[in-house]
Design a protein around this motif. Structure first.
Motif, PDB file in Angstrom:
ATOM      1  N   VAL A   9      89.155  36.078  33.843  1.00  0.00           N
ATOM      2  CA  VAL A   9      89.779  35.459  35.009  1.00  0.00           C
ATOM      3  C   VAL A   9      88.826  34.425  35.567  1.00  0.00           C
ATOM      4  N   TYR A  10      89.414  33.429  36.236  1.00  0.00           N
ATOM      5  CA  TYR A  10      88.614  32.357  36.808  1.00  0.00           C
ATOM      6  C   TYR A  10      88.095  32.784  38.177  1.00  0.00           C
ATOM      7  N   ASP A  11      86.779  32.759  38.349  1.00  0.00           N
ATOM      8  CA  ASP A  11      86.145  33.110  39.622  1.00  0.00           C
ATOM      9  C   ASP A  11      85.940  31.822  40.412  1.00  0.00           C
ATOM     10  N   GLU A  12      86.704  31.688  41.504  1.00  0.00           N
ATOM     11  CA  GLU A  12      86.627  30.465  42.301  1.00  0.00           C
ATOM     12  C   GLU A  12      85.290  30.299  43.016  1.00  0.00           C
ATOM     13  N   ALA A  13      84.640  31.405  43.347  1.00  0.00           N
ATOM     14  CA  ALA A  13      83.362  31.327  44.057  1.00  0.00           C
ATOM     15  C   ALA A  13      82.271  30.727  43.175  1.00  0.00           C
ATOM     16  N   SER A  14      82.214  31.141  41.919  1.00  0.00           N
ATOM     17  CA  SER A  14      81.171  30.636  41.022  1.00  0.00           C
ATOM     18  C   SER A  14      81.657  29.480  40.159  1.00  0.00           C
ATOM     19  N   GLY A  15      82.978  29.343  40.015  1.00  0.00           N
ATOM     20  CA  GLY A  15      83.527  28.278  39.179  1.00  0.00           C
ATOM     21  C   GLY A  15      83.431  28.580  37.702  1.00  0.00           C
ATOM     22  N   ALA A  23      85.350  40.986  37.533  1.00  0.00           N
ATOM     23  CA  ALA A  23      86.080  40.460  38.682  1.00  0.00           C
ATOM     24  C   ALA A  23      86.601  41.596  39.552  1.00  0.00           C
ATOM     25  N   ALA A  24      87.089  42.668  38.933  1.00  0.00           N
ATOM     26  CA  ALA A  24      87.578  43.818  39.684  1.00  0.00           C
ATOM     27  C   ALA A  24      86.435  44.489  40.443  1.00  0.00           C
ATOM     28  N   ALA A  25      85.256  44.570  39.819  1.00  0.00           N
ATOM     29  CA  ALA A  25      84.097  45.174  40.479  1.00  0.00           C
ATOM     30  C   ALA A  25      83.661  44.322  41.673  1.00  0.00           C
ATOM     31  N   LYS A  26      83.693  42.998  41.514  1.00  0.00           N
ATOM     32  CA  LYS A  26      83.335  42.099  42.621  1.00  0.00           C
ATOM     33  C   LYS A  26      84.308  42.260  43.787  1.00  0.00           C
ATOM     34  N   LYS A  27      85.595  42.360  43.458  1.00  0.00           N
ATOM     35  CA  LYS A  27      86.614  42.507  44.496  1.00  0.00           C
ATOM     36  C   LYS A  27      86.445  43.831  45.242  1.00  0.00           C
ATOM     37  N   ALA A  28      86.171  44.906  44.522  1.00  0.00           N
ATOM     38  CA  ALA A  28      85.973  46.212  45.152  1.00  0.00           C
ATOM     39  C   ALA A  28      84.742  46.207  46.052  1.00  0.00           C
ATOM     40  N   ALA A  29      83.672  45.548  45.609  1.00  0.00           N
ATOM     41  CA  ALA A  29      82.458  45.468  46.426  1.00  0.00           C
ATOM     42  C   ALA A  29      82.703  44.654  47.691  1.00  0.00           C
ATOM     43  N   ALA A  30      83.467  43.582  47.587  1.00  0.00           N
ATOM     44  CA  ALA A  30      83.771  42.755  48.752  1.00  0.00           C
ATOM     45  C   ALA A  30      84.634  43.518  49.753  1.00  0.00           C
TER      46      ALA A  30
END
Length: 106
Positions: A9-15, A23-30
């Protein structure tokens, strides 16, 4: 069948394109970070679990005929999910919940 390891998936924060699991782990941490509540004392200091605090006002304890005097030290507080309440223990009172506006970090 496609493995989950092949999904990106495309991560808009890092580009960059990152694995879906990352991506799922980043979303859960946020979401977990957004769920934390900052508790501040009467002068604006950030409180954390295990801090010691001083009372800034005489407080009558509900359900008891005791009054906690100004300047009383409360050790080892625990934060609740509420931004204005802290859970603590006093020598004579167990299960004491105080409002953060009545304490100052020691």
């Amino acid at each position: 069948m496609a493995d989950n390891n092949d999904d990106y998936v495309y991560d808009e924060a890092s580009g960059e394109w990152i694995p879906a699991a990352e991506a799922a782990a980043k979303k859960a941490a946020a979401e977990a970070a957004a769920g934390t509540v900052e508790v501040r004392d009467s002068v604006g200091n950030l409180l954390a679990d295990g801090d010691s605090v001083l009372l800034v006002k005489d407080l009558k304890v509900k359900g008891s005929n005791q009054t906690l005097q100004r300047g009383t030290v409360i050790k080892s507080i625990r934060l609740t999910g509420d931004a204005q309440e802290i859970d603590c223990r006093h020598d004579t009172i167990k299960g004491l919940v105080l409002r953060a506006e009545f304490v100052r970090k020691r």
